[in-house]
Write a protein that holds these residues in place. Structure first.
Motif, PDB file in Angstrom:
ATOM      1  N   THR A 102       0.844  -1.195   0.000  1.00 46.52           N
ATOM      2  CA  THR A 102       0.000   0.000   0.000  1.00 46.52           C
ATOM      3  C   THR A 102       0.875   1.239   0.000  1.00 46.52           C
ATOM      4  O   THR A 102       2.046   1.195   0.422  1.00 46.52           O
ATOM      5  CB  THR A 102      -0.939   0.017   1.220  1.00 46.52           C
ATOM      6  OG1 THR A 102      -1.881   1.083   1.103  1.00 46.52           O
ATOM      7  CG2 THR A 102      -0.143   0.194   2.516  1.00 46.52           C
ATOM      8  N   TYR A 104       1.381   5.123   1.456  1.00 39.04           N
ATOM      9  CA  TYR A 104       0.995   5.985   2.575  1.00 39.04           C
ATOM     10  C   TYR A 104       1.485   7.394   2.290  1.00 39.04           C
ATOM     11  O   TYR A 104       2.692   7.620   2.081  1.00 39.04           O
ATOM     12  CB  TYR A 104       1.605   5.488   3.882  1.00 39.04           C
ATOM     13  CG  TYR A 104       1.351   6.409   5.064  1.00 39.04           C
ATOM     14  CD1 TYR A 104       0.053   6.685   5.485  1.00 39.04           C
ATOM     15  CD2 TYR A 104       2.400   7.017   5.736  1.00 39.04           C
ATOM     16  CE1 TYR A 104      -0.189   7.528   6.558  1.00 39.04           C
ATOM     17  CE2 TYR A 104       2.173   7.865   6.814  1.00 39.04           C
ATOM     18  CZ  TYR A 104       0.873   8.120   7.224  1.00 39.04           C
ATOM     19  OH  TYR A 104       0.636   8.963   8.278  1.00 39.04           O
ATOM     20  N   THR A 114       5.796   3.580  -0.272  1.00 37.42           N
ATOM     21  CA  THR A 114       5.161   2.283  -0.465  1.00 37.42           C
ATOM     22  C   THR A 114       5.622   1.323   0.620  1.00 37.42           C
ATOM     23  O   THR A 114       6.814   1.275   0.962  1.00 37.42           O
ATOM     24  CB  THR A 114       5.510   1.719  -1.850  1.00 37.42           C
ATOM     25  OG1 THR A 114       5.072   2.653  -2.848  1.00 37.42           O
ATOM     26  CG2 THR A 114       4.835   0.375  -2.089  1.00 37.42           C
TER      27      THR A 114
END
Length: 470
Positions: A102, A104, A114
């Motif tokens: 994911t 951020y 990442t």
């Protein structure tokens, strides 16, 4: 904070808005070397007599429920998604096989990065106290390239559910993300106020009947790095509205030899960490207790501090408890998590019910940090008023008065104070108070940080168990 805000001083507690930074101490001068000399009365333990015990009130219904996950068995419960329990003298939870990647976007740096991640979700815990407030605690290690997020979801007493609320995005360092709480979380019935879940209208009768926590562990993609979490849990409570609390009966005379540090000697230092002085009561108190247990930063850890500043470890504590969203050092769980970054330390945020509970800890050799707010005239000898302040309780006099290391003092030597038991107990335990303008404000209702070794003595374990902490 408006009058309709929850019974909470999280915003004021972090600011520790002491009225005036030049505080005149009325306490006896401290010893020249706090760590070398034991104050008078140290280790004198007056056991309660039969008459003392007879005068103590019969305990009422429980107001606080503590539930922490810490053991090998604990970590195997709940739901795993890429997280795995790890063995050792201190069992923990780490990343096994990440379940996803994911991005951020750090709101405090503007950086988008990442991360691989894994999650662990606790079992649902039905609290023995249907709660108006919940405060989480965690003890973890986050090497560079890792960080964690803590969330809470609950079920109300009407069987409806809350959303997942973020209670903290945390790392022990600040090189990867900025440690932060998350604002503007609410479902119209409850909200998160920096570090505290709170039912918006306790008078409605609505309570949180159960809750669970979700832990997300992040690491740099393609590495074998992992955070390790040794303790995760929460304190749920339902403290009734009260302006006054009767004093408990004294039962102990003992004073612990705790290092003494003043927050006010740091006025103007490090504006990026809220400028020292009155804003640093929480990290200053935390540092005192960390050092009482024989821990502290290494010389290389302090290399970033201006060498002209005294007590650089206090600056260090401020930096590494700082909440970049709140813009202060008073986030309660962040202070506990900071203490637990030192080897072999446990730390939690809880509520206690009386000074008798604090006597239980002091008797076992465990000092504690308490949060309170008061007008100048409400605490004789303080010399200031505050909308939120942390200080360290280190003992009790022969007459039961509180011996505190109060960081709101002009010098380290002036930190030791003695405060009247009835005044001190009331300002700590009440949930409602009047400010200097006659307006009703909130009180903390007995909020307390407790730090202790991972392997306590038998007496310390008994004391902690009696308060629901182990």
């Amino acid at each position: 904070m408006t009058d309709s805000a929850p019974r909470r001083t999280v915003l004021a507690a972090a600011l520790a808005a002491v009225a005036g930074t030049a505080v005149a101490s009325t306490a006896p001068a401290a010893a020249a070397d706090d760590r070398a000399r034991r104050p008078a009365g140290h280790d004198r333990d007056r056991r309660p007599t039969a008459d003392d015990r007879a005068r103590r009130p019969v305990p009422g219904p429980a107001l606080v429920d503590n539930r922490f996950w810490t053991s090998w068995t604990d970590w195997w419960t709940g739901t795993h998604a890429g997280a795995r329990p790890v063995l050792g003298r201190r069992p923990g939870l780490a990343i096994g096989t990440p379940v996803g990647v994911t991005d951020y976007a750090d709101p405090h740096t503007g950086t988008v990065s990442t991360w691989e991640y894994a999650t662990w979700t606790s079992p649902v815990h039905t609290s023995s106290v249907p709660a108006t407030e919940v405060i989480a605690s965690w003890n973890a290690q986050t090497p560079p390239g890792t960080w964690i997020q803590i969330e809470l979801r609950g079920t109300y007493t009407d069987a409806t559910a809350t959303p997942w609320y973020v209670l903290g995005r945390w790392a022990s360092g600040d090189g990867d993300i900025r440690r932060t709480s998350v604002d503007d979380q609410s479902d119209g019935r409850s909200s998160v106020w920096t570090d505290t879940f709170a039912v918006d209208d306790p008078a409605s009768g609505l309570r949180l009947a159960s809750h669970q926590l979700r832990l997300t562990l992040y690491r740099t993609p393609g590495t074998r790095l992992t955070p390790t979490v040794w303790r995760l849990g929460a304190m749920a409570s339902d403290i009734p509205d009260r302006f006054t609390v009767p004093a408990s009966t004294p039962g102990l005379a003992r004073e612990l030899a705790v290092p003494r540090y003043s927050q006010n000697t740091h006025v103007g230092q490090y504006p990026e960490y809220d400028n020292g002085g009155e804003a640093w009561c929480s990290p200053t108190s935390s540092q005192m207790i960390v050092e009482y247990w024989g821990r502290g930063p290494r010389a290389e850890d302090l290399a970033w501090v201006n060498p002209d500043f005294a007590d650089p470890q206090v600056c260090h504590a401020a930096r590494f408890t700082y909440d970049h969203q709140y813009e202060g050092c008073g986030n309660w769980p962040f202070n506990a998590a900071y203490a637990a970054t030192y080897p072999g330390m446990n730390a939690v945020v809880t509520r206690l019910s009386s000074l008798t509970d604090l006597e239980t800890l002091i008797r076992a050799g465990i000092p504690a940090i308490t949060s309170q707010s008061f007008r100048k005239e409400e605490l004789t000898g303080a010399g200031y008023g505050t909308s939120g302040h942390l200080m360290t309780v280190i003992g009790f006099t022969e007459t039961g008065d509180v011996i505190a290391n109060d960081p709101a003092s002009p010098s380290n030597e002036a930190v030791r104070r003695v405060y009247a038991r009835s005044e001190w107990e009331n300002i700590w335990l009440r949930t409602k108070r009047y400010d200097a303008n006659g307006k009703v404000r909130s009180g903390t209702g007995g909020v307390c940080y407790v730090f202790w070794p991972v392997w306590p003595t038998a007496a310390q374990r008994r004391a902690l168990r009696s308060l629901g902490l182990v």
